[in-house]
Enzyme design. Structure first.
Site, PDB file in Angstrom:
ATOM      1  N   CYS A 165       6.117   5.339  -6.284  1.00 31.74           N
ATOM      2  CA  CYS A 165       6.058   6.623  -7.018  1.00 31.74           C
ATOM      3  C   CYS A 165       6.496   7.816  -6.161  1.00 31.74           C
ATOM      4  CB  CYS A 165       4.659   6.857  -7.563  1.00 31.74           C
ATOM      5  SG  CYS A 165       4.110   5.527  -8.634  1.00 31.74           S
ATOM      6  N   HIS A 211       3.923  14.321  -8.909  1.00 29.54           N
ATOM      7  CA  HIS A 211       4.049  13.020  -9.571  1.00 29.54           C
ATOM      8  C   HIS A 211       2.973  12.931 -10.660  1.00 29.54           C
ATOM      9  CE1 HIS A 211       4.063   8.872 -10.500  1.00 29.54           C
ATOM     10  NE2 HIS A 211       3.003   8.562  -9.770  1.00 29.54           N
ATOM     11  N   ASN A 216       2.546   7.294 -16.573  1.00 23.95           N
ATOM     12  CA  ASN A 216       3.066   7.309 -15.202  1.00 23.95           C
ATOM     13  C   ASN A 216       4.384   6.534 -15.168  1.00 23.95           C
ATOM     14  OD1 ASN A 216       3.627   6.775 -12.522  1.00 23.95           O
ATOM     15  ND2 ASN A 216       1.541   6.219 -11.962  1.00 23.95           N
TER      16      ASN A 216
HETATM   17  N1  COA Z   1     -10.266   1.051 -21.487  1.00 29.77           N
HETATM   18  C1  COA Z   1     -11.595   0.975 -21.544  1.00 29.77           C
HETATM   19  N2  COA Z   1     -12.351   0.713 -20.469  1.00 29.77           N
HETATM   20  C2  COA Z   1     -11.728   0.506 -19.303  1.00 29.77           C
HETATM   21  C3  COA Z   1     -10.331   0.578 -19.177  1.00 29.77           C
HETATM   22  C4  COA Z   1      -9.593   0.843 -20.331  1.00 29.77           C
HETATM   23  N3  COA Z   1      -8.246   0.929 -20.329  1.00 29.77           N
HETATM   24  N4  COA Z   1     -10.002   0.333 -17.896  1.00 29.77           N
HETATM   25  C5  COA Z   1     -11.144   0.135 -17.223  1.00 29.77           C
HETATM   26  N5  COA Z   1     -12.188   0.236 -18.077  1.00 29.77           N
HETATM   27  C6  COA Z   1     -13.614   0.086 -17.785  1.00 29.77           C
HETATM   28  C7  COA Z   1     -13.850  -0.749 -16.549  1.00 29.77           C
HETATM   29  O1  COA Z   1     -13.848  -2.124 -16.881  1.00 29.77           O
HETATM   30  C8  COA Z   1     -15.197  -0.269 -16.123  1.00 29.77           C
HETATM   31  O2  COA Z   1     -16.180  -0.880 -16.932  1.00 29.77           O
HETATM   32  P1  COA Z   1     -17.564  -1.410 -16.283  1.00 29.77           P
HETATM   33  O3  COA Z   1     -18.206  -0.160 -15.750  1.00 29.77           O
HETATM   34  O4  COA Z   1     -18.228  -2.018 -17.440  1.00 29.77           O
HETATM   35  O5  COA Z   1     -17.140  -2.343 -15.209  1.00 29.77           O
HETATM   36  C9  COA Z   1     -15.182   1.214 -16.487  1.00 29.77           C
HETATM   37  O6  COA Z   1     -14.131   1.356 -17.465  1.00 29.77           O
HETATM   38  C10 COA Z   1     -14.904   2.120 -15.328  1.00 29.77           C
HETATM   39  O7  COA Z   1     -13.807   1.583 -14.610  1.00 29.77           O
HETATM   40  P2  COA Z   1     -13.225   2.327 -13.343  1.00 29.77           P
HETATM   41  O8  COA Z   1     -12.083   1.531 -12.805  1.00 29.77           O
HETATM   42  O9  COA Z   1     -14.369   2.663 -12.435  1.00 29.77           O
HETATM   43  O10 COA Z   1     -12.686   3.672 -14.021  1.00 29.77           O
HETATM   44  P3  COA Z   1     -12.208   4.992 -13.336  1.00 29.77           P
HETATM   45  O11 COA Z   1     -13.035   6.114 -13.804  1.00 29.77           O
HETATM   46  O12 COA Z   1     -11.994   4.829 -11.858  1.00 29.77           O
HETATM   47  O13 COA Z   1     -10.763   5.170 -13.986  1.00 29.77           O
HETATM   48  C11 COA Z   1      -8.450   4.881 -13.439  1.00 29.77           C
HETATM   49  C12 COA Z   1      -9.779   4.179 -13.749  1.00 29.77           C
HETATM   50  C13 COA Z   1      -7.411   3.807 -13.181  1.00 29.77           C
HETATM   51  C14 COA Z   1      -8.046   5.719 -14.634  1.00 29.77           C
HETATM   52  C15 COA Z   1      -8.611   5.794 -12.188  1.00 29.77           C
HETATM   53  O14 COA Z   1      -9.258   5.087 -11.154  1.00 29.77           O
HETATM   54  C16 COA Z   1      -7.321   6.317 -11.716  1.00 29.77           C
HETATM   55  O15 COA Z   1      -6.637   7.038 -12.399  1.00 29.77           O
HETATM   56  N6  COA Z   1      -6.914   5.995 -10.476  1.00 29.77           N
HETATM   57  C17 COA Z   1      -5.631   6.399  -9.951  1.00 29.77           C
HETATM   58  C18 COA Z   1      -4.603   5.409 -10.439  1.00 29.77           C
HETATM   59  C19 COA Z   1      -3.189   5.899 -10.267  1.00 29.77           C
HETATM   60  O16 COA Z   1      -2.903   7.028 -10.499  1.00 29.77           O
HETATM   61  N7  COA Z   1      -2.307   4.976  -9.862  1.00 29.77           N
HETATM   62  C20 COA Z   1      -0.943   5.223  -9.688  1.00 29.77           C
HETATM   63  C21 COA Z   1      -0.701   5.987  -8.437  1.00 29.77           C
HETATM   64  S1  COA Z   1       0.967   6.237  -8.168  1.00 29.77           S
END
Ligand code: COA
Length: 320
Positions: free
Chosen positions: A111, A247, A277
């Protein structure tokens, strides 16, 4: 001599897929996706593929710059999702647009790729080797996303964006780049290699795998650090910056970066709600939208900043 962007173009995937559409294939909801990421929909490609999206964005950038493809000296394409190991996406674009005088190669920095490619272009211009360069960010992440993994499949989209850059007398351009390979496992996508003829091991097809929270923490710390370092090195003040074009990975990351930089959120344009993204393409797609909407005035100081797999990060301060 400095590097100026003289034209932009973009080509998102042709099919819109909404959060509701995804809720039909994995257990998720519009509410969950929008509140965690800001994404409402993404564009996926139904047949153009990485190179043709890149070539279309390139044609539009050349038209916008008022140049003929034959005037290009070099094509750099930032992509992590090329169609071939070789030829490069940049060579495919070169053939498609008829840039017969250009050398061409790809840059792989996930990215952050577009920022790295722009800084690479500026080095060629500064050395005097080339005068006009096409810099593209293109990614077709839909082919490396596991559509059964709700943690990742809701985040990404397909698209390409491009800029024509040229050496000019006035203005400024400064870049900064970084990498930390020891943290690579946080965000990976195994390539098609891995097979071995002698051991009989079969090649695997990789999918994106990510520790979302670690990536989130990395981005909200590293991007403000990197922007502050860039401004300090050039003795420039935040008040001089009209826009920070980051980004587009997550609305909450961008809000957190704005807060840490103590800058108003209005200076951080976003289109993640429409595209998700798009990896290397997200910055040039946003730049092209802003350019075509007349939101950028000649002489504006803007900062571009990217972060992602590698881990990698980088920022550019430039005069529009
Ligand atoms: N829909 C519903 N629930 C979801 C889900 C979805 N698409 N994806 C994950 N969950 C659930 C998980 O299973 C978890 O459930 P649990 O508590 O029962 O285990 C819960 O939601 C929380 O998951 P978590 O991974 O802790 O969520 P989060 O608040 O960290 O959000 C992201 C996840 C990916 C949105 C966040 O971590 C993020 O944006 N990170 C940066 C990623 C990024 O930008 N990557 C590219 C960089 S270039």
């Amino acid at each position: 001599m400095t590097t100026r962007i003289i034209g932009t173009g973009s080509c998102p995937g042709d099919r819109v897929v909404t959060n509701e559409d995804l809720a039909q294939i994995v257990e998720t909801s519009d509410e969950w996706i929008a509140s965690r990421t800001g994404i409402r929909q993404r564009h996926l490609t139904t047949g153009m593929g990485n190179s043709r999206m890149a070539a279309e964005a390139a044609k539009r950038a050349c038209e916008n710059a008022g140049i003929r493809p034959e005037e290009l000296d070099l094509i750099l394409t930032a992509t992590s999702t090329p169609e071939y190991c070789f030829p490069s996406t940049a060579c495919q674009v070169q053939a498609e647009i008829g840039a017969v005088n250009a050398a061409a190669f790809d840059i792989s920095a996930a990215c952050t790729g577009f920022v790295f490619a722009l800084i690479t272009a500026e080095s060629f211009l500064a050395s005097g080797m080339y005068r006009t360069i096409l810099v593209i960010g293109a990614d077709e992440l839909s082919k490396v996303v596991d559509w059964e993994d709700r943690k990742t499949c809701v985040l990404f989209g397909d698209g390409a964006g491009a800029c024509v850059v040229r050496a000019e007398e006035s203005g400024s351009f400064h870049g900064i780049m970084g990498a930390d390979g020891s943290r690579g496992p946080v965000l990976t996508c195994l390539s098609r290699s891995g097979g071995n003829f002698l051991t009989g091991e079969k090649p695997e097809h990789g999918f994106i795998s990510m520790d979302g929270q670690e990536v989130f923490k990395f981005a909200v710390k590293k991007v403000p650090e990197c922007v502050n370092e860039l401004l300090a090195a050039q003795n420039r003040k935040k008040e001089e910056v009209r826009y920070y074009i980051l980004h587009q990975a997550n609305e909450r990351i961008i809000e957190s970066v704005a807060k840490r930089l103590k800058e108003p959120i209005e200076k951080f344009p976003m289109n993640i709600q429409n595209y998700g993204n798009t990896s290397g393409a997200s910055i040039p797609i946003l730049l092209d939208e802003m350019n075509r909407q007349g939101k950028l005035d000649k002489g504006d100081t803007i900062v571009l900043a990217g972060f992602g797999g590698g881990l990698t990060w980088g920022a550019v301060l430039l005069t529009w």
